[in-house]
Design an enzyme around this catalytic site. Structure first.
Site, PDB file in Angstrom:
ATOM      1  N   ASP A 237      -6.010 -39.432  31.811  1.00 57.87           N
ATOM      2  CA  ASP A 237      -7.271 -38.775  32.152  1.00 57.87           C
ATOM      3  C   ASP A 237      -7.100 -37.978  33.446  1.00 57.87           C
ATOM      4  O   ASP A 237      -5.977 -37.593  33.787  1.00 57.87           O
ATOM      5  CB  ASP A 237      -8.385 -39.827  32.246  1.00 57.87           C
ATOM      6  N   SER A 238      -8.199 -37.767  34.175  1.00 59.64           N
ATOM      7  CA  SER A 238      -8.131 -36.918  35.368  1.00 59.64           C
ATOM      8  C   SER A 238      -7.224 -37.486  36.459  1.00 59.64           C
ATOM      9  O   SER A 238      -6.849 -36.774  37.374  1.00 59.64           O
ATOM     10  CB  SER A 238      -9.536 -36.696  35.942  1.00 59.64           C
ATOM     11  N   THR A 239      -6.864 -38.757  36.362  1.00 63.81           N
ATOM     12  CA  THR A 239      -5.962 -39.297  37.376  1.00 63.81           C
ATOM     13  C   THR A 239      -4.599 -38.619  37.310  1.00 63.81           C
ATOM     14  O   THR A 239      -3.892 -38.567  38.317  1.00 63.81           O
ATOM     15  CB  THR A 239      -5.775 -40.825  37.200  1.00 63.81           C
ATOM     16  N   VAL A 240      -4.209 -38.115  36.144  1.00 63.24           N
ATOM     17  CA  VAL A 240      -2.889 -37.483  36.010  1.00 63.24           C
ATOM     18  C   VAL A 240      -2.893 -36.117  35.310  1.00 63.24           C
ATOM     19  O   VAL A 240      -1.841 -35.505  35.152  1.00 63.24           O
ATOM     20  CB  VAL A 240      -1.881 -38.429  35.289  1.00 63.24           C
TER      21      VAL A 240
ATOM     22  N   HIS B 289     -12.016 -39.222  42.971  1.00 66.45           N
ATOM     23  CA  HIS B 289     -10.578 -39.121  42.700  1.00 66.45           C
ATOM     24  C   HIS B 289      -9.742 -39.354  43.948  1.00 66.45           C
ATOM     25  O   HIS B 289     -10.085 -38.872  45.021  1.00 66.45           O
ATOM     26  CB  HIS B 289     -10.244 -37.742  42.117  1.00 66.45           C
TER      27      HIS B 289
END
Ligand SMILES: *[C@@H]1O[C@H](CO)[C@@H](O)[C@H](O)[C@H]1NC(C)=O
Ligand SMILES: *[C@@H]1O[C@H](CO)[C@@H](O)[C@H](O)[C@H]1NC(C)=O
Length: 367
Positions: free
Chosen positions: A47-50, A334
């Site tokens: 997801d948005s983490t990577v 984030h």
């Protein structure tokens, strides 16, 4: 970055050293000797983490293709990461001697994509393990769709009619990294009344785990054998729950997360033997931002570094803070580059962050 290859020679066992000497003797020409890398490629799911820019190419509100996101990237690097610089996955790639895996969707034609043999990034901000997660922000790529892209990569990007696909060995020696599940619990469940009415937490967790393991099975059938999986931190203490719970952690939520982590670990251990794969899972406490704040003692660890909108995303073109390396959080939801690097370094060759082995051990043990 690309030529900062991690040279394995410092780590050679006697046997490998002998092999290298033999190769050198037979090659006759020292200048043609190639640097050994630890793995040929890193494939990133999540997801948005990577996400490193896939959402730039999708019709979604969940984008990070504007300043101040990417403020600490080298000049000219494309934007799209939900942080000020590189992500956990980019750092792991760097330590493995590989370039940051480019977004799968950034290749308009398959020919140019085929030229990339060092790994791709399939991750998509706002999405999750379950298909419904993330729909609220627009289009994103669920884990199942990300595996579809991986399937295209493995089966179509290396067609050699009549020959055994050389990608089989390539994929077997590659590393797969998966960072997903947070959105399934937040956007997809605890803040989604339809879902909380439909499923109790234990049933929902079962759905997630079944779906996750089904995707892992598909990736394994495509030839992958080495996995880095992120466990879930105690999101019951994250901003949305603190807000809802008048500043207190939601311990009920944390209990559910703990049960998710232990079930995922148990299932990976089981299939590890059955399917002949190896994995390392990031210990949830070690990625818990409060825990990292306690360990790193940074001055502004838990404060966002940009002005945020009501969703916790940086306001477009707002000025970021100057002391970015003192912050573990970049926008309100984030992590910053400092946090990403800290976790990646510890997971790569430290002890206690990635279990049962760190990434170097994962790559070097067995076949
Ligand atoms: C661990 O890896 C990092 C990144 O490659 C490197 O800078 C550091 O020296 C390594 N530490 C050990 C103990 O090998
Ligand atoms: C999720 O979507 C994929 C297509 O991307 C589909 O193959 C799969 O069956 C769906 N899963 C569920 C549980 O509906």
């Amino acid at each position: 970055m690309a030529d900062k290859r991690y040279v394995i020679s410092g780590l050679l066992t006697g046997g490998l050293l002998a092999l290298v000497l033999v190769l050198v003797l037979f090659s006759g020409d020292l200048s043609t000797r190639k640097t050994l890398t630890i793995t040929p490629a890193l494939y990133v799911f999540g997801d948005s983490t990577v996400d490193s820019g896939n959402n730039n190419f999708l019709a979604t509100k969940a984008k990070a293709d504007f300043a101040p996101y990417g403020v600490d990237l080298a000049d000219g690097s494309p934007l799209g990461r939900f942080t000020n610089g590189l992500t956990f996955a980019d750092f792991i790639a760097q330590y493995l001697g590989l370039p940051p895996p480019p977004p799968f969707l950034s290749f308009k034609d398959p020919q140019s994509r085929k030229a990339i043999q060092t790994g791709l990034n399939f991750a998509s901000g706002s999405c999750g393990i379950l298909n419904h997660t993330g729909a609220i922000s627009g289009k994103c790529l669920s884990l199942a769709e990300q595996v579809d892209s991986f399937q295209i990569t493995v089966t179509q990007d290396s067609q050699q009619p009549g020959k055994r696909d050389p990608r089989q060995d390539h994929v077997a020696e590659s590393v797969v990294l998966i960072s997903m599940a947070g959105n399934d619990y937040t956007l997809g469940y605890f803040f989604n009344p339809t879902m909380t009415k439909k499923y109790d937490p234990a049933t929902y967790t079962q759905l997630m785990i079944q779906s996750f393991m089904a995707s892992i099975e598909r990736i394994v059938k495509l030839g992958a054998k080495r996995f880095i999986v992120l466990g879930m931190p105690q999101i019951g203490c994250s901003a949305p729950f603190l807000l809802r719970n008048r500043g207190k952690c939601d311990e009920q939520v944390n209990k559910i997360i703990a049960s998710y982590n232990s079930q995922i670990t148990a299932d990976l251990t089981k299939v590890g033997t059955d399917w002949g794969i190896r994995y390392t899972i990031i210990v949830p406490e070690k990625i818990d931002i409060r825990q990292v704040a306690a360990e790193t003692k940074l001055k502004s660890a838990l404060e966002p570094c940009c002005q945020v909108d009501p969703f916790g995303i940086c306001i477009k073109d707002s000025k970021p803070c100057n002391n970015r390396d003192d912050h573990l959080i970049f926008d309100a939801v984030h992590p910053s580059q400092v946090y990403h690097r800290y976790i990646a370094t510890n997971c790569f060759n430290g002890t206690g962050t990635c279990m049962p082995a760190n990434v170097l051990q994962l790559c070097r043990s067995g076949g």
